[in-house]
Design a protein around this motif. Structure first.
Motif, mmCIF file in Angstrom:
data_model
loop_
_atom_site.group_PDB
_atom_site.id
_atom_site.type_symbol
_atom_site.label_atom_id
_atom_site.label_comp_id
_atom_site.label_asym_id
_atom_site.label_seq_id
_atom_site.Cartn_x
_atom_site.Cartn_y
_atom_site.Cartn_z
ATOM 1 N N ALA A 250 16.645 -4.717 1.549
ATOM 2 C CA ALA A 250 15.567 -5.184 2.432
ATOM 3 C C ALA A 250 15.176 -4.102 3.435
ATOM 4 N N GLN A 251 16.194 -3.446 4.016
ATOM 5 C CA GLN A 251 15.909 -2.359 4.955
ATOM 6 C C GLN A 251 15.198 -1.211 4.250
ATOM 7 N N ALA A 252 15.680 -0.883 3.052
ATOM 8 C CA ALA A 252 15.069 0.216 2.302
ATOM 9 C C ALA A 252 13.628 -0.113 1.920
ATOM 10 N N GLU A 253 13.386 -1.369 1.513
ATOM 11 C CA GLU A 253 12.030 -1.774 1.152
ATOM 12 C C GLU A 253 11.098 -1.712 2.352
ATOM 13 N N ALA A 254 11.588 -2.132 3.511
ATOM 14 C CA ALA A 254 10.760 -2.082 4.719
ATOM 15 C C ALA A 254 10.438 -0.638 5.089
ATOM 16 N N LYS B 138 5.002 4.306 2.739
ATOM 17 C CA LYS B 138 3.846 4.278 1.840
ATOM 18 C C LYS B 138 2.552 4.068 2.614
ATOM 19 N N LEU B 139 2.566 3.139 3.577
ATOM 20 C CA LEU B 139 1.364 2.890 4.369
ATOM 21 C C LEU B 139 0.974 4.120 5.176
ATOM 22 N N THR B 140 1.981 4.774 5.756
ATOM 23 C CA THR B 140 1.713 6.001 6.508
ATOM 24 C C THR B 140 1.145 7.077 5.601
ATOM 25 N N PHE B 141 1.750 7.207 4.430
ATOM 26 C CA PHE B 141 1.302 8.221 3.466
ATOM 27 C C PHE B 141 -0.137 7.940 3.037
ATOM 28 N N LEU B 142 -0.453 6.667 2.728
ATOM 29 C CA LEU B 142 -1.805 6.324 2.304
ATOM 30 C C LEU B 142 -2.821 6.628 3.401
ATOM 31 N N ALA B 143 -2.442 6.342 4.645
ATOM 32 C CA ALA B 143 -3.357 6.622 5.755
ATOM 33 C C ALA B 143 -3.619 8.122 5.881
ATOM 34 N N ALA C 181 7.890 -2.423 -9.742
ATOM 35 C CA ALA C 181 6.538 -2.976 -9.667
ATOM 36 C C ALA C 181 5.841 -2.626 -8.354
ATOM 37 N N ASP C 182 6.569 -2.657 -7.235
ATOM 38 C CA ASP C 182 5.959 -2.303 -5.951
ATOM 39 C C ASP C 182 5.469 -0.860 -5.952
ATOM 40 N N ASP C 183 6.209 0.007 -6.614
ATOM 41 C CA ASP C 183 5.785 1.405 -6.708
ATOM 42 C C ASP C 183 4.500 1.520 -7.525
ATOM 43 N N ARG C 184 4.376 0.685 -8.558
ATOM 44 C CA ARG C 184 3.145 0.700 -9.361
ATOM 45 C C ARG C 184 1.937 0.357 -8.484
ATOM 46 N N SER C 185 2.071 -0.671 -7.641
ATOM 47 C CA SER C 185 0.963 -1.070 -6.766
ATOM 48 C C SER C 185 0.580 0.056 -5.822
ATOM 49 N N PHE C 186 1.608 0.708 -5.250
ATOM 50 C CA PHE C 186 1.341 1.827 -4.353
ATOM 51 C C PHE C 186 0.654 2.961 -5.101
#
Length: 697
Positions: free
Chosen positions: A281-285, A291-296, A439-444
């Motif tokens: 859970a910590q790693a996913e957060a 990922k959000l920072t990278f996308l921005a 799967a989460d990596d696919r979405s990213f």
């Protein structure tokens, strides 16, 4: 036997203590041992394995003895032959006996498993393992606790932990003991049956297998953890209704597990599952935030650059090593992929990747490769790349060797999609010890790929518009200035460093009878629209000159053109008519920088009309300035890109131009204009420059 340890401490123990040498011969047994095992047949002097173990359990005794003689202690329950030749399950503790630093034998402690101290020992072990699991910060930390402390606490000789990768796969993340190469062989395996771990995970209940016959009957093809008699326990790691993985333990001998011991093992598994869940859970957060920072950051880069190849190369570099060990981006040219960016976390491995890309490009008919993604527009996710997959893909042994050296272990390929078009692909590869894509990596990855595709599409569209604008601009600007009797002309046009067309324009028109019309203009803005207005301006001016070259008439006509055509761009222009017979220059301006007149004596005059309303600003009156223009005099018309600088008053730039013109005057006119532009222009300013000069011969 010659070896004899110090046994004073062992004499005082209430539990059975036996000491054997490296060959397994018992050299000492305390009173509790003689009472537990009996002295008939003789205890001291006999073989530890043969005297204390029934034939079915001697393989387990040999395995544990070998472990202890290598310097590792072990604790666990085993069946030993007690007084009266009856095998009984005892709690045993095996430790190396040392002579200085050399292991010279084995110390065996044994007591009845029904003794109250067994429960106390288990509770102590439970507390110790629980403390270490609470302190674990990574999955690797948990794996270490499981394979070391938890395995020892349970009395197993082989312990492993496997975690769920996706709906179809389990991955081995930690193991201690077992045969050579077991970690590589079980790095990834199916979670849909066929193995004790998969079945335990599917049922959600511990799976117990007692004896090799039981194991062979249930799983005839299962690889054995060690030779001889064995027992196994598989403990599913479950939190709520989520299956996280499995802990598997292998025990020497025919180990039977009573209800308290299964409860003990289940508690250990529950604590492990809670630790894994917390860490994941910590790693996913953390991963989601990254990922959000990278996308921005990437979005800002992509939106601010028109050189998409350079930007995508930076994106590939930024994606390693936190998201992947290796990133490659390719765009499609005539249905063929062209790699434009490759990045690898290990600089030493990058040549290998580039060599692989060059010598063995992806197959167009591959079922799970870049071309499949290009054709279908759908991502491909391969959580685990096995050696069998590499061998299947390899075209020859050299190719396979190169693939193994690059060592891909997980792959994600996403299409660069915009609208209904696929412009290319982005491929991420994770190596040994890195993340396995889920799967989460696919979405990213798909989100990032869409943003990159939009940037590519915008850049291509801009490139097309730029090409149109540049062609239009080149078509409008004169290829060369006309040769005029009695006049000398020269021009310098320097476009800015931008990739689109500007709005500067100029021309020279022969009026005959010793007269000439010249003009320099600037359409505010850039690109196709600016170039289009520039073409309209130049065409309109030449038409108006043909009707009446008088400065006032031309400027009035241009105001009428703006009014009737509804042109939205603002335009500045300086227009002049040189008259040799009259010896004069008549000049009018619409918001344009004031031209210069350089006299043969070296003086410089700034010719600035009083009224200079811009074209497109609603019309207005403009006065014409007439100045003497004798033989050798020079007029210099220019756009604001020559004199303007950021943070500087326009008068300062004009003064700089006057000084340079005075210093550089004389000599051939083309050389003069070139020298003035080079001297005055600000090379850091991104603006076009046009400078047009005429001189009376």
């Amino acid at each position: 036997m010659s070896w004899q340890p110090s046994v004073t401490l062992l004499d005082e123990l209430l539990v059975a203590a036996v000491v054997a040498d490296a060959d397994g011969e018992i050299g000492y047994a305390n009173a509790a041992a003689r009472q537990l095992f009996g002295e008939v047949p003789t205890l001291v002097g006999s073989s530890l394995r043969d005297r204390l173990f029934a034939e079915a359990d001697r393989g387990a005794a040999a395995e544990v003895t070998e472990r202890v003689l290598s310097g590792a202690a072990w604790s666990g329950e085993l069946f030993l032959v007690c007084a009266g030749d009856q095998p009984r399950e005892l709690a045993t503790s095996w430790s190396p006996a040392y002579d200085d630093t050399r292991v010279t034998g084995t110390v065996l402690l044994a007591e009845d498993t029904r003794h109250a101290r067994i429960l106390t020992r288990r509770l102590n072990r439970l507390t110790s393992v629980s403390t270490d699991l609470l302190g674990a910060e990574t999955v690797a930390d948990v794996a270490t606790v499981v394979t070391d402390q938890m395995t020892d606490a349970a009395g197993a000789t082989v312990g492993s932990i496997s975690l769920v990768v996706d709906d179809d796969h389990l991955a081995l993340v930690g193991i201690r003991g077992g045969l050579d190469g077991v970690a590589a062989r079980w790095s990834s395996y199916s979670r849909h049956g066929g193995t004790p771990a998969a079945d335990a995970l599917s049922s959600g209940r511990p799976l117990v297998l007692v004896g090799r016959d039981d194991i062979a009957a249930r799983y005839p093809d299962l690889e054995r953890a060690a030779s001889g008699e064995r027992s196994m326990v598989c403990l599913p790691l479950v939190v709520g209704d989520r299956a996280l993985g499995v802990v598997t333990m292998s025990f020497p001998g025919r180990r039977r597990f009573d209800a308290p011991e299964l409860l003990f093992l289940t508690l250990l598994a529950d604590m492990t599952a809670q630790a894994i869940d917390r860490i994941q859970a910590q790693a996913e957060a953390t991963d989601r935030e990254a990922k959000l920072t990278f996308l921005a950051e990437v979005s800002a880069q992509l939106s601010g650059q028109l050189d998409y190849e350079k930007t995508l190369a930076a994106v590939a570099e930024a994606a390693v090593p936190w998201f992947a060990d290796w990133c490659a981006i390719a765009v499609a040219d005539d249905d063929r992929l062209r790699t434009i960016a490759v990045a690898h976390a290990d600089p030493a491995s990058r040549p290998l990747v580039e060599d692989l890309e060059h010598r063995y490009p992806p197959a167009e008919d591959a079922v799970a490769g870049p071309y499949q993604v290009l054709r279908t527009g759908r991502s491909v996710l391969v959580p685990d790349i096995t050696d069998e997959m590499l061998a299947f893909r390899a075209t020859d042994e050299e190719h396979l060797d190169l693939l193994r050296r690059v060592a891909p272990r997980s792959m994600l390929i996403c299409p660069l999609t915009t609208g209904d078009r696929v412009l290319g692909v982005i491929m991420w590869i994770a190596g040994e010890g890195s993340r396995r894509f889920v799967a989460d990596d696919r979405s990213f990855g798909e989100d990032l790929a869409r943003r990159a595709a939009v940037a590519i599409d915008n850049a291509e569209l801009h490139s097309e518009l730029r090409d149109v604008a540049l062609r239009l601009q080149h078509a409008v600007l004169p290829e060369r200035l006309p040769d005029l009797a009695g006049w000398e002309t020269a021009v310098v046009y320097q476009p800015s460093g931008r990739t689109d067309a500007g709005g500067d324009f100029y021309d020279v028109v022969d009026l005959g009878e010793g007269r000439v019309a010249v003009f320099v203009g600037d359409v505010m803005g850039r690109g196709v629209h600016a170039a289009s207005v520039m073409a309209q301006m130049r065409s309109a001016i030449r038409t108006l000159i043909a009707l009446d070259p008088d400065p006032t008439a031309v400027m009035t006509g241009l105001d009428l053109v703006f009014e009737r055509l509804g042109l939205e761009h603002l335009v500045t222009i300086a227009y002049a008519v040189g008259d040799r017979p009259a010896g004069e220059l008549r000049l009018i301006s619409a918001g344009h920088p004031a031209p210069l007149v350089l006299r043969t004596g070296g003086s410089v005059e700034v010719v600035e009309p009083d009224e200079t309303m811009l074209l497109g600003a609603g019309g207005g009156t403009r006065n014409v300035v007439t100045v003497a223009f004798g033989p050798g005099d020079t007029a210099l018309l220019f756009t604001d890109g020559l004199v303007e600088r950021r943070g500087e008053d326009a008068d300062v730039g004009t003064a700089r131009l006057v000084a340079a013109s005075r210093q550089l005057s004389g000599g051939p006119l083309p050389e003069f204009v070139r020298a003035v532009v080079d001297e005055v222009r600000d090379p850091t300013r991104d603006d076009d420059v046009a400078a047009l000069a005429i001189r009376r011969r």
